[in-house]
Design a protein around this motif. Sequence first.
Motif, PDB file in Angstrom:
ATOM      1  N   SER A 106      -2.389  81.433  -1.922  1.00  0.00           N
ATOM      2  CA  SER A 106      -1.145  82.217  -1.853  1.00  0.00           C
ATOM      3  C   SER A 106      -0.142  81.666  -2.866  1.00  0.00           C
ATOM      4  CB  SER A 106      -0.548  82.128  -0.447  1.00  0.00           C
ATOM      5  OG  SER A 106      -0.057  80.811  -0.243  1.00  0.00           O
ATOM      6  N   LEU A 107       0.845  82.484  -3.199  1.00  0.00           N
ATOM      7  CA  LEU A 107       1.854  82.055  -4.175  1.00  0.00           C
ATOM      8  C   LEU A 107       2.612  80.823  -3.666  1.00  0.00           C
ATOM      9  CD1 LEU A 107       3.140  82.596  -6.892  1.00  0.00           C
ATOM     10  CD2 LEU A 107       4.694  84.214  -5.791  1.00  0.00           C
ATOM     11  N   TRP A 108       2.962  80.826  -2.401  1.00  0.00           N
ATOM     12  CA  TRP A 108       3.689  79.671  -1.845  1.00  0.00           C
ATOM     13  C   TRP A 108       2.853  78.397  -2.002  1.00  0.00           C
ATOM     14  CZ3 TRP A 108       8.531  78.725   0.123  1.00  0.00           C
ATOM     15  CH2 TRP A 108       8.698  77.458   0.704  1.00  0.00           C
ATOM     16  N   ASP A 109       1.579  78.466  -1.622  1.00  0.00           N
ATOM     17  CA  ASP A 109       0.731  77.262  -1.678  1.00  0.00           C
ATOM     18  C   ASP A 109       0.534  76.778  -3.117  1.00  0.00           C
ATOM     19  OD1 ASP A 109       0.560  77.351   1.016  1.00  0.00           O
ATOM     20  OD2 ASP A 109      -1.544  77.988   1.125  1.00  0.00           O
ATOM     21  N   LEU A 110       0.332  77.723  -4.035  1.00  0.00           N
ATOM     22  CA  LEU A 110       0.090  77.268  -5.410  1.00  0.00           C
ATOM     23  C   LEU A 110       1.367  76.700  -6.024  1.00  0.00           C
ATOM     24  CD1 LEU A 110       0.959  79.235  -8.087  1.00  0.00           C
ATOM     25  CD2 LEU A 110      -0.668  80.733  -6.995  1.00  0.00           C
ATOM     26  N   THR A 149       4.872  69.992  -6.837  1.00  0.00           N
ATOM     27  CA  THR A 149       4.701  68.582  -6.461  1.00  0.00           C
ATOM     28  C   THR A 149       4.244  67.807  -7.702  1.00  0.00           C
ATOM     29  OG1 THR A 149       4.132  69.211  -4.219  1.00  0.00           O
ATOM     30  CG2 THR A 149       3.443  67.009  -4.901  1.00  0.00           C
ATOM     31  N   TYR A 150       3.294  68.394  -8.438  1.00  0.00           N
ATOM     32  CA  TYR A 150       2.815  67.776  -9.685  1.00  0.00           C
ATOM     33  C   TYR A 150       3.964  67.656 -10.699  1.00  0.00           C
ATOM     34  CZ  TYR A 150       0.523  67.392 -14.224  1.00  0.00           C
ATOM     35  OH  TYR A 150       0.173  66.999 -15.496  1.00  0.00           O
ATOM     36  N   GLN A 151       4.736  68.723 -10.870  1.00  0.00           N
ATOM     37  CA  GLN A 151       5.826  68.690 -11.863  1.00  0.00           C
ATOM     38  C   GLN A 151       6.833  67.589 -11.500  1.00  0.00           C
ATOM     39  OE1 GLN A 151       4.603  70.475 -14.160  1.00  0.00           O
ATOM     40  NE2 GLN A 151       5.616  72.425 -14.375  1.00  0.00           N
ATOM     41  N   HIS A 152       7.154  67.499 -10.211  1.00  0.00           N
ATOM     42  CA  HIS A 152       8.139  66.511  -9.782  1.00  0.00           C
ATOM     43  C   HIS A 152       7.618  65.090 -10.032  1.00  0.00           C
ATOM     44  CE1 HIS A 152      11.493  64.883  -7.601  1.00  0.00           C
ATOM     45  NE2 HIS A 152      10.675  64.240  -6.795  1.00  0.00           N
ATOM     46  N   ARG A 200      -9.609  88.725 -19.214  1.00  0.00           N
ATOM     47  CA  ARG A 200      -8.190  89.098 -19.296  1.00  0.00           C
ATOM     48  C   ARG A 200      -7.431  88.363 -18.190  1.00  0.00           C
ATOM     49  NH1 ARG A 200      -8.741  95.672 -20.144  1.00  0.00           N
ATOM     50  NH2 ARG A 200      -9.468  95.578 -22.300  1.00  0.00           N
ATOM     51  N   PRO A 201      -6.875  87.170 -18.484  1.00  0.00           N
ATOM     52  CA  PRO A 201      -6.136  86.431 -17.452  1.00  0.00           C
ATOM     53  C   PRO A 201      -4.815  87.127 -17.114  1.00  0.00           C
ATOM     54  CG  PRO A 201      -6.752  85.001 -19.309  1.00  0.00           C
ATOM     55  CD  PRO A 201      -6.958  86.413 -19.742  1.00  0.00           C
ATOM     56  N   PHE A 202      -4.516  87.185 -15.825  1.00  0.00           N
ATOM     57  CA  PHE A 202      -3.228  87.690 -15.331  1.00  0.00           C
ATOM     58  C   PHE A 202      -2.409  86.495 -14.848  1.00  0.00           C
ATOM     59  CE2 PHE A 202      -3.339  92.434 -14.666  1.00  0.00           C
ATOM     60  CZ  PHE A 202      -4.531  92.667 -15.330  1.00  0.00           C
ATOM     61  N   ASN A 203      -1.544  85.973 -15.689  1.00  0.00           N
ATOM     62  CA  ASN A 203      -0.620  84.886 -15.349  1.00  0.00           C
ATOM     63  C   ASN A 203      -1.239  83.790 -14.478  1.00  0.00           C
ATOM     64  OD1 ASN A 203       1.078  87.378 -16.095  1.00  0.00           O
ATOM     65  ND2 ASN A 203       2.526  85.715 -16.271  1.00  0.00           N
ATOM     66  N   TRP A 204      -2.151  83.028 -15.081  1.00  0.00           N
ATOM     67  CA  TRP A 204      -2.735  81.849 -14.419  1.00  0.00           C
ATOM     68  C   TRP A 204      -1.686  80.743 -14.495  1.00  0.00           C
ATOM     69  CZ3 TRP A 204      -8.438  81.227 -16.611  1.00  0.00           C
ATOM     70  CH2 TRP A 204      -9.104  82.457 -16.468  1.00  0.00           C
ATOM     71  N   ILE A 205      -1.406  80.085 -13.393  1.00  0.00           N
ATOM     72  CA  ILE A 205      -0.419  78.998 -13.454  1.00  0.00           C
ATOM     73  C   ILE A 205      -0.878  77.784 -12.651  1.00  0.00           C
ATOM     74  CG2 ILE A 205       1.566  80.494 -13.949  1.00  0.00           C
ATOM     75  CD1 ILE A 205       2.503  80.221 -11.108  1.00  0.00           C
ATOM     76  N   GLY A 206      -0.316  76.623 -12.988  1.00  0.00           N
ATOM     77  CA  GLY A 206      -0.674  75.392 -12.290  1.00  0.00           C
ATOM     78  C   GLY A 206      -0.262  74.186 -13.118  1.00  0.00           C
ATOM     79  N   PRO A 207      -0.669  72.989 -12.661  1.00  0.00           N
ATOM     80  CA  PRO A 207      -0.337  71.765 -13.379  1.00  0.00           C
ATOM     81  C   PRO A 207      -0.803  71.805 -14.838  1.00  0.00           C
ATOM     82  CG  PRO A 207      -1.301  71.243 -11.245  1.00  0.00           C
ATOM     83  CD  PRO A 207      -1.411  72.730 -11.420  1.00  0.00           C
ATOM     84  N   ARG A 208      -0.087  71.103 -15.700  1.00  0.00           N
ATOM     85  CA  ARG A 208      -0.386  70.969 -17.143  1.00  0.00           C
ATOM     86  C   ARG A 208      -0.135  72.232 -17.938  1.00  0.00           C
ATOM     87  NH1 ARG A 208      -4.987  67.832 -15.275  1.00  0.00           N
ATOM     88  NH2 ARG A 208      -6.436  69.555 -15.666  1.00  0.00           N
ATOM     89  N   MET A 209       0.579  73.231 -17.355  1.00  0.00           N
ATOM     90  CA  MET A 209       0.854  74.434 -18.134  1.00  0.00           C
ATOM     91  C   MET A 209       2.014  74.160 -19.090  1.00  0.00           C
ATOM     92  SD  MET A 209       1.490  78.283 -16.863  1.00  0.00           S
ATOM     93  CE  MET A 209       1.141  79.624 -17.995  1.00  0.00           C
ATOM     94  N   ASP A 210       1.789  74.372 -20.367  1.00  0.00           N
ATOM     95  CA  ASP A 210       2.817  74.255 -21.406  1.00  0.00           C
ATOM     96  C   ASP A 210       3.460  72.864 -21.406  1.00  0.00           C
ATOM     97  OD1 ASP A 210       2.134  76.837 -22.117  1.00  0.00           O
ATOM     98  OD2 ASP A 210       3.736  77.757 -20.973  1.00  0.00           O
ATOM     99  N   PHE A 211       4.798  72.807 -21.468  1.00  0.00           N
ATOM    100  CA  PHE A 211       5.473  71.525 -21.665  1.00  0.00           C
ATOM    101  C   PHE A 211       6.885  71.615 -21.083  1.00  0.00           C
ATOM    102  CE2 PHE A 211       6.214  74.389 -25.182  1.00  0.00           C
ATOM    103  CZ  PHE A 211       7.588  74.340 -25.361  1.00  0.00           C
ATOM    104  N   ILE A 212       7.485  70.451 -20.870  1.00  0.00           N
ATOM    105  CA  ILE A 212       8.892  70.425 -20.459  1.00  0.00           C
ATOM    106  C   ILE A 212       9.714  70.096 -21.708  1.00  0.00           C
ATOM    107  CG2 ILE A 212      10.611  69.231 -19.011  1.00  0.00           C
ATOM    108  CD1 ILE A 212       8.685  71.100 -17.427  1.00  0.00           C
ATOM    109  N   PRO A 213      10.584  71.032 -22.137  1.00  0.00           N
ATOM    110  CA  PRO A 213      11.343  70.824 -23.373  1.00  0.00           C
ATOM    111  C   PRO A 213      12.080  69.488 -23.376  1.00  0.00           C
ATOM    112  CG  PRO A 213      11.632  73.084 -22.592  1.00  0.00           C
ATOM    113  CD  PRO A 213      10.883  72.358 -21.516  1.00  0.00           C
ATOM    114  N   GLY A 214      11.935  68.769 -24.499  1.00  0.00           N
ATOM    115  CA  GLY A 214      12.634  67.486 -24.654  1.00  0.00           C
ATOM    116  C   GLY A 214      11.913  66.330 -23.985  1.00  0.00           C
ATOM    117  N   ILE A 215      10.837  66.599 -23.243  1.00  0.00           N
ATOM    118  CA  ILE A 215      10.097  65.512 -22.584  1.00  0.00           C
ATOM    119  C   ILE A 215       8.705  65.390 -23.221  1.00  0.00           C
ATOM    120  CG2 ILE A 215       9.177  64.593 -20.395  1.00  0.00           C
ATOM    121  CD1 ILE A 215      12.284  64.710 -20.543  1.00  0.00           C
ATOM    122  N   ASP A 216       7.900  66.429 -23.121  1.00  0.00           N
ATOM    123  CA  ASP A 216       6.605  66.391 -23.818  1.00  0.00           C
ATOM    124  C   ASP A 216       6.419  67.605 -24.730  1.00  0.00           C
ATOM    125  OD1 ASP A 216       6.272  68.214 -21.790  1.00  0.00           O
ATOM    126  OD2 ASP A 216       4.473  67.301 -20.927  1.00  0.00           O
ATOM    127  N   GLY A 217       7.556  68.142 -25.175  1.00  0.00           N
ATOM    128  CA  GLY A 217       7.550  69.253 -26.129  1.00  0.00           C
ATOM    129  C   GLY A 217       8.926  69.334 -26.755  1.00  0.00           C
TER     130      GLY A 217
END
Length: 388
Positions: free
Chosen positions: A357-361, A367-370, A209-226
């Motif tokens: 921590s939330l700040w570090d993640l 940084t990846y998104q940018h 049961r994942p509780f909001n896993w987040i990080g690089p490659r999650m979903d898409f940026i509308p109009g760019i790769d989705g």
Amino acid sequence: MAAARVDLDGRPIRPMTICMIGAGGFIGSHLCEKLLMETPHKILALDVYNDKIKHLLEPDSLHWSDRIQFHRLNIKHDSRLEGLIRMADLTINLAAICTPADYNTRPLDTIYSNFIDALPVVKYCSENNKRLIHFSTCEVYGKTIGSFLPKESPLRQDPSYYVLKEDDSPCIFGPIEKQRWSYACAKQLIERLIYAEGAENGLEFTIVRPFNWIGPRMDFIPGIDGPSEGVPRVLACFSNNLLRREPLKLVDGGQSQRTFVYIKDAIEAVMLMIENPARANGQIFNVGNPHNEVTVRQLAEMMTEVYLKVSGEPPIESPTIDVSSKEFYGEGYDDSDKRIPDMTIINRQLGWNPKTSLWDLLESTLTYQHRTYADAVRKAMANPIPSS
Ligand SMILES: NC(=O)c1ccc[n+]([C@@H]2O[C@H](COP(=O)([O-])OP(=O)(O)OC[C@H]3O[C@@H](n4cnc5c(N)ncnc54)[C@H](O)[C@@H]3O)[C@@H](O)[C@H]2O)c1
Ligand SMILES: O=c1ccn([C@@H]2O[C@H](COP(=O)(O)OP(=O)(O)O[C@H]3OC[C@@H](O)[C@H](O)[C@H]3O)[C@@H](O)[C@H]2O)c(=O)[nH]1
């Protein structure tokens, strides 16, 4: 190096073949990366898409290329599925429609994807005596008991009214006309079916049961790769707003609370499940970070601050804007109020704890998104009409 791997009880870990369904998605891409880079295991990677694992599949000269095979298939209708499950020691099922914008607008697709399409996977594992790790969700808990108490009740501060425990908490969903719960309900029923296959037919299973896993490659940026009109999960929605220098949209005031865990921490937990079957079989595991709790409004504020730091851009005048859930998601939306995972079971069975921590993640993710999207977004905004 790989031969020296031992499990939590000091036994050597034998190389295995893993049939990973939904390997081309966010979690699948990180799990494939980890398995290829740090273990000797082989992967049969099944998905409709492979864009997020292209870097692991090409070129053929990559030193793990004989340990991953991609099969482009839709599990709804593909006769190869049973054969692939039979070839593997373990099946991991990640395939699902799992974005809230779909739950109330495409409830049939959501229910089929999360329940009906998972049925053959469970059946083939059970009939062929293959182990199954199935991805469910924290949404099966629905709303907290505390959310039904009067706002001023002191019991709202009592953890027994809001901490979510695998073997204790009830699953509390809204009415049927709130179609948001189509996803949670379908996931709950497939969990019950898997559990019953274990009890009646001896299926070896683990439910995550994942509780909001987040990080690089999650979903898409509308109009760019989705799709431009697509609505991804909150990390990608807010990233998109930041990249476009527009206000972050707070649904119904952004009062809901979530705990976020870094994908790389969470993948460590899945690795422990894969390599310690004696400790993981028959278990349901919460996987989250109870220390990273924020309201969605606080998440928006923190993401804004982190993004300004990593991009070096100046702030905009109005960093957030309130929108109603009806406007944002349409009719039939509802929300989980608060999600804090109890970690007793995963700690006891696998000794796992999240680290980041939330700040570090957010710093590494933004940084990846940018780096990945800033130029593409700038170009798309400068030239909004596609040149045929
Ligand atoms: N990311 C999270 O925080 C989170 C939280 C709770 C639950 N989960 C669960 O974890 C699993 C993976 O989530 P994710 O975040 O990686 O999502 P994702 O959408 O990135 O990945 C799912 C993958 O499954 C594939 N897929 C869907 N239907 C398919 C089909 N019929 N045939 C073949 N492939 C199909 C998709 O193409 C996609 O690549 C899902 O079951 C989801 O419900 C994730
Ligand atoms: O732009 C946005 C997007 C989302 N939100 C809010 O942010 C919160 C989190 O939204 P997400 O899109 O990440 O989705 P949720 O946390 O509600 O559900 C997720 O939880 C676990 C998984 O099963 C799924 O990945 C998904 O259902 C919600 O309260 C949502 O209303 C905004 O305020 N603004």
